[in-house]
Design an enzyme around this catalytic site. Structure first.
Site, PDB file in Angstrom:
ATOM      1  N   LEU A  92      69.004  38.620  34.228  1.00 17.36           N
ATOM      2  CA  LEU A  92      70.342  38.811  33.879  1.00 17.36           C
ATOM      3  C   LEU A  92      70.898  38.001  32.877  1.00 17.36           C
ATOM      4  CD1 LEU A  92      71.186  38.321  37.878  1.00 17.36           C
ATOM      5  CD2 LEU A  92      70.974  40.627  36.540  1.00 17.36           C
ATOM      6  N   GLU A 131      66.746  33.136  20.003  1.00 20.41           N
ATOM      7  CA  GLU A 131      65.855  33.473  20.755  1.00 20.41           C
ATOM      8  C   GLU A 131      64.425  34.001  20.043  1.00 20.41           C
ATOM      9  OE1 GLU A 131      66.933  34.104  24.384  1.00 20.41           O
ATOM     10  OE2 GLU A 131      64.864  34.870  24.836  1.00 20.41           O
ATOM     11  N   ASP A 144      71.194  41.979  24.788  1.00 15.90           N
ATOM     12  CA  ASP A 144      71.996  40.817  25.967  1.00 15.90           C
ATOM     13  C   ASP A 144      72.799  39.967  25.437  1.00 15.90           C
ATOM     14  OD1 ASP A 144      69.790  41.754  27.339  1.00 15.90           O
ATOM     15  OD2 ASP A 144      68.361  39.996  27.123  1.00 15.90           O
ATOM     16  N   ALA A 155      65.766  35.882  36.278  1.00 12.69           N
ATOM     17  CA  ALA A 155      65.978  37.125  37.008  1.00 12.69           C
ATOM     18  C   ALA A 155      66.348  38.310  36.333  1.00 12.69           C
ATOM     19  CB  ALA A 155      67.115  36.876  38.143  1.00 12.69           C
TER      20      ALA A 155
END
Ligand code: GLA
Length: 387
Positions: A127, A162, A174, A125
């Site tokens: 988030l 990541e 993030d 999403a």
């Protein structure tokens, strides 16, 4: 699931009750208030950690196996401890394993371990559920292996995980927000030098409402990497005129006068977004510090317009949520948050209109897209921690 009691029970059911007492950690997700698609260009961002996040129960074992399981996913695995971990076909394994690999690269030996994750961040999403898994893993490993690493090192290692294991060339926003979050504060971060300040967020009479498009985002990663490459191309053109390494090095007036050195209109628009968004972050911090929510809301709207028109990362679903939100009196601002191409919006909504907001935006969104949106009131929480 009522964490953490149920997580402890699930852990015992899965791995048994013999052995070390498992230790519980939590890392939040994040919502970005403004400063979108600026981090990998060395720009400014203004994210907050939220109440939703990832729990990790973990303990050391002596069998030289790393055991990964999650309450949210059916797949489990046993991976022998090695001096080099490799990517797995099951996507979610790569978030923790990418972090294990970072510890190995720092010559911090990892031994056998049992891990059980549980997350309540809506998946996919925008988030930061992936950053939340990475940072909670890094923080937990550092703790139980006595790694002695600083939080900023763990944040950077999570970003590398990541890049390498998830294949997304993300900026640092993030992982930084998940690591450094502070209750009732946003993080004003300069992604060029990682200097940051916590900015108090006092939204008297208003709330931040997150709305999830629930749009499947199959191409999001490749489109994201495409934008990263487009910004690098913009820098290459602008470097003919200015001595810059990143778009964030350039102010808007300089860019405005010189933008024609970028021959391609698409690349010019990408640069226009990043450089104007940087100004909007600075203006937002000033507005929030004087509690001028109307001004901040206007900046949120301008951010969305630029993400739609210049950066082209919104799409029908996000645009519909924002348009419908802005029609409601008492909504000061609304914009997409995160990488885009689906995911969530964040809106600044007056307390008394929240029920009408959810009703009207939800109904119009369903009529126009056929999808059902989910709504959450964002609470701004702390960063990663031992529970
Ligand atoms: C994703 C990335 C971040 C950032 C945002 C867009 O969330 O992981 O680094 O680039 O998109 O602002």
């Amino acid at each position: 699931m009522q964490e953490p009691e149920n997580l402890r029970k699930a852990f015992a059911d899965l791995y048994g009750i013999q052995g070390n007492v498992p230790v519980l950690f939590f890392a939040p997700g994040r919502v970005n208030l403004i400063g979108e698609h600026t981090d990998y260009s060395g720009g400014f961002v203004l994210p907050c950690a939220i109440q939703y996040g990832t729990y990790l129960l973990i303990r050391k074992t002596d069998d030289n196996l790393i055991k990964l399981a999650s309450v949210n996913n059916p797949e489990k695995t046993f991976i022998p401890v090695t001096d080099h971990f490799s990517k797995q076909a099951v996507r979610w394994f790569n978030y923790p394993l990418g972090v294990f690999e970072q510890f190995v690269e720092k010559s911090i030996p990892v031994g056998g371990m049992e891990l059980l994750f549980y997350g309540d961040i809506p998946a996919n999403a925008g988030l930061s559920s992936s950053a939340s898994i990475e940072v909670v893993t890094a923080f937990a490993l550092n703790h139980i292996l006595n790694g002695g690493l600083a939080l900023l090192d763990l944040v950077k290692m999570s970003q590398k995980a990541e890049h390498i294991f998830a294949g997304v060339n993300c900026g640092i926003m993030d992982q930084f927000a998940v690591g450094m979050g502070k209750a009732n504060h946003a993080i004003f971060l300069n992604c060029n030098n990682l200097e940051y300040k916590h900015v108090p967020i006092t939204l008297s009479g208003y709330k931040l409402i997150i709305a999830n498009t629930n749009k499947p985002r199959s191409l999001a990663d490749s489109k994201y990497n495409e934008r990263v490459a487009e910004c690098q191309l913009a820098v290459a053109f602008l470097a003919e005129r200015f001595s810059i390494n990143k778009l964030g090095d350039l102010g808007y007036p300089q860019f405005f006068k010189a933008q024609d050195v970028i021959p391609d209109e698409v690349i010019r628009k990408r640069a226009r977004h990043v450089i104007s968004e940087n100004q909007r972050v600075l203006a937002s911090v000033a507005s929030l510090l004087k509690n001028d929510l109307a001004q901040f809301g206007a900046l949120m709207n301008a951010s969305h317009d630029s993400l739609r028109d210049n950066y082209e990362v919104t799409g029908f679903e996000l645009d519909t949520l924002v348009e419908e939100a802005c029609k409601i009196p008492g909504v000061l601002g609304s914009r997409m948050t995160g990488a885009g191409f689906g995911g969530c919006t964040v809106s600044l909504v007056r307390d008394d209109v929240i029920p009408a907001f959810i009703e009207k935006v939800g109904t119009e969104y369903k009529t126009k897209t056929g999808l059902t949106a989910d709504f959450y009131v964002a609470e701004i929480g702390d960063g990663v921690r031992l529970v």
